[in-house]
Scaffold this motif. Sequence first.
Motif, PDB file in Angstrom:
ATOM      1  N   THR A   4       0.844  -1.187   0.000  1.00 40.40           N
ATOM      2  CA  THR A   4       0.000   0.000   0.000  1.00 40.40           C
ATOM      3  C   THR A   4       0.879   1.237   0.000  1.00 40.40           C
ATOM      4  O   THR A   4       2.098   1.142   0.141  1.00 40.40           O
ATOM      5  N   ARG A   5       0.254   2.357  -0.158  1.00 37.26           N
ATOM      6  CA  ARG A   5       0.977   3.636  -0.144  1.00 37.26           C
ATOM      7  C   ARG A   5       0.150   4.628   0.672  1.00 37.26           C
ATOM      8  O   ARG A   5      -1.081   4.659   0.565  1.00 37.26           O
ATOM      9  N   LEU A   6       0.816   5.438   1.483  1.00 37.07           N
ATOM     10  CA  LEU A   6       0.105   6.399   2.311  1.00 37.07           C
ATOM     11  C   LEU A   6       0.913   7.661   2.505  1.00 37.07           C
ATOM     12  O   LEU A   6       2.106   7.708   2.218  1.00 37.07           O
ATOM     13  N   PRO A  84      12.047   5.226  -9.371  1.00 36.72           N
ATOM     14  CA  PRO A  84      12.051   5.999 -10.618  1.00 36.72           C
ATOM     15  C   PRO A  84      10.740   5.875 -11.402  1.00 36.72           C
ATOM     16  O   PRO A  84      10.349   6.807 -12.089  1.00 36.72           O
ATOM     17  N   ASP A  85      10.048   4.733 -11.288  1.00 37.37           N
ATOM     18  CA  ASP A  85       8.810   4.523 -12.038  1.00 37.37           C
ATOM     19  C   ASP A  85       7.610   4.697 -11.107  1.00 37.37           C
ATOM     20  O   ASP A  85       7.073   3.724 -10.575  1.00 37.37           O
ATOM     21  N   GLN A  86       7.200   5.938 -10.900  1.00 33.92           N
ATOM     22  CA  GLN A  86       6.083   6.234 -10.000  1.00 33.92           C
ATOM     23  C   GLN A  86       4.784   5.580 -10.451  1.00 33.92           C
ATOM     24  O   GLN A  86       3.942   5.236  -9.628  1.00 33.92           O
ATOM     25  N   ALA A  87       4.613   5.385 -11.762  1.00 34.68           N
ATOM     26  CA  ALA A  87       3.386   4.774 -12.279  1.00 34.68           C
ATOM     27  C   ALA A  87       3.249   3.317 -11.840  1.00 34.68           C
ATOM     28  O   ALA A  87       2.145   2.779 -11.818  1.00 34.68           O
ATOM     29  N   ALA A  88       4.362   2.676 -11.479  1.00 33.78           N
ATOM     30  CA  ALA A  88       4.323   1.281 -11.041  1.00 33.78           C
ATOM     31  C   ALA A  88       3.874   1.156  -9.585  1.00 33.78           C
ATOM     32  O   ALA A  88       3.524   0.062  -9.149  1.00 33.78           O
ATOM     33  N   LEU A  89       3.857   2.254  -8.858  1.00 34.42           N
ATOM     34  CA  LEU A  89       3.453   2.239  -7.456  1.00 34.42           C
ATOM     35  C   LEU A  89       1.941   2.410  -7.352  1.00 34.42           C
ATOM     36  O   LEU A  89       1.316   3.044  -8.199  1.00 34.42           O
ATOM     37  N   PRO A  90       1.353   1.888  -6.277  1.00 36.31           N
ATOM     38  CA  PRO A  90      -0.074   2.153  -6.074  1.00 36.31           C
ATOM     39  C   PRO A  90      -0.274   3.633  -5.758  1.00 36.31           C
ATOM     40  O   PRO A  90       0.651   4.314  -5.295  1.00 36.31           O
ATOM     41  N   LYS A  91      -1.455   4.129  -6.023  1.00 39.56           N
ATOM     42  CA  LYS A  91      -1.772   5.507  -5.652  1.00 39.56           C
ATOM     43  C   LYS A  91      -1.917   5.573  -4.140  1.00 39.56           C
ATOM     44  O   LYS A  91      -2.303   4.591  -3.500  1.00 39.56           O
ATOM     45  N   PRO A  92      -1.628   6.725  -3.533  1.00 46.34           N
ATOM     46  CA  PRO A  92      -1.814   6.851  -2.082  1.00 46.34           C
ATOM     47  C   PRO A  92      -3.261   6.551  -1.704  1.00 46.34           C
ATOM     48  O   PRO A  92      -4.194   6.881  -2.444  1.00 46.34           O
ATOM     49  N   LYS A  93      -3.427   5.930  -0.543  1.00 50.87           N
ATOM     50  CA  LYS A  93      -4.755   5.529  -0.085  1.00 50.87           C
ATOM     51  C   LYS A  93      -5.342   6.460   0.972  1.00 50.87           C
ATOM     52  O   LYS A  93      -6.550   6.524   1.124  1.00 50.87           O
ATOM     53  N   ALA A  94      -4.484   7.151   1.743  1.00 50.34           N
ATOM     54  CA  ALA A  94      -5.003   7.988   2.829  1.00 50.34           C
ATOM     55  C   ALA A  94      -3.903   8.896   3.373  1.00 50.34           C
ATOM     56  O   ALA A  94      -2.714   8.614   3.220  1.00 50.34           O
ATOM     57  N   ALA A 133      -5.772  -6.427  -2.166  1.00 48.12           N
ATOM     58  CA  ALA A 133      -6.661  -5.283  -2.368  1.00 48.12           C
ATOM     59  C   ALA A 133      -5.926  -4.053  -2.867  1.00 48.12           C
ATOM     60  O   ALA A 133      -6.529  -3.005  -3.025  1.00 48.12           O
ATOM     61  N   THR A 134      -4.627  -4.155  -3.131  1.00 43.83           N
ATOM     62  CA  THR A 134      -3.847  -3.018  -3.611  1.00 43.83           C
ATOM     63  C   THR A 134      -3.984  -2.908  -5.130  1.00 43.83           C
ATOM     64  O   THR A 134      -3.906  -3.904  -5.828  1.00 43.83           O
ATOM     65  N   SER A 135      -4.212  -1.705  -5.601  1.00 43.69           N
ATOM     66  CA  SER A 135      -4.268  -1.481  -7.050  1.00 43.69           C
ATOM     67  C   SER A 135      -3.848  -0.057  -7.336  1.00 43.69           C
ATOM     68  O   SER A 135      -3.753   0.764  -6.448  1.00 43.69           O
ATOM     69  N   ASN A 136      -3.611   0.249  -8.574  1.00 40.63           N
ATOM     70  CA  ASN A 136      -3.267   1.621  -8.978  1.00 40.63           C
ATOM     71  C   ASN A 136      -4.495   2.454  -9.221  1.00 40.63           C
ATOM     72  O   ASN A 136      -4.386   3.614  -9.507  1.00 40.63           O
ATOM     73  N   ALA A 137      -5.645   1.869  -9.124  1.00 38.33           N
ATOM     74  CA  ALA A 137      -6.888   2.611  -9.393  1.00 38.33           C
ATOM     75  C   ALA A 137      -7.269   3.486  -8.229  1.00 38.33           C
ATOM     76  O   ALA A 137      -6.855   3.324  -7.132  1.00 38.33           O
TER      77      ALA A 137
END
Length: 137
Positions: A4-6, A84-94, A133-137
């Motif tokens: 996840t990302r926060l 370096p590839d921010q698009a490969a990371l999930p979007k922040p969740k909170a 449950a982690t996704s880039n969406a």
Amino acid sequence: MPITRLLCHCTICQSVYKQPFADVTAWWGGAITLPERHNVQFKKYRAPPALRRGTCGSCGMPVVGFLRLAPFLKLAFVPSANFPDQAALPKPKAHIFYHRRLTDASDNLPKVSGYWPSELTVTKLVMGGMFGATSNA
């Protein structure tokens, strides 16, 4: 795979990251390895259970933080900017520890205030990541 990302607004993150908040991506601890001869200095900034935060011995910037949840379970929190590839990371969740914010955030992410609500949010995000449950969406 990241869990996840926060975005953390706690005072420790503000101090260590030298920014109003830390953008971190959580991984399983075994997914992150440091070179044998690394120059990362680790420190705990509060009583256990505490994240062991590692900063570069040369520039002082954050490298990774490790949190042992059980003898067999460890998480790693890595500054998202280190990838370096921010698009490969999930979007922040909170946003967590939002009550400590230095500036208001103008996004649609949940803003969680208070110590226990923030900790519970991290736990839910990690548990969700454990079960895909982690996704880039």
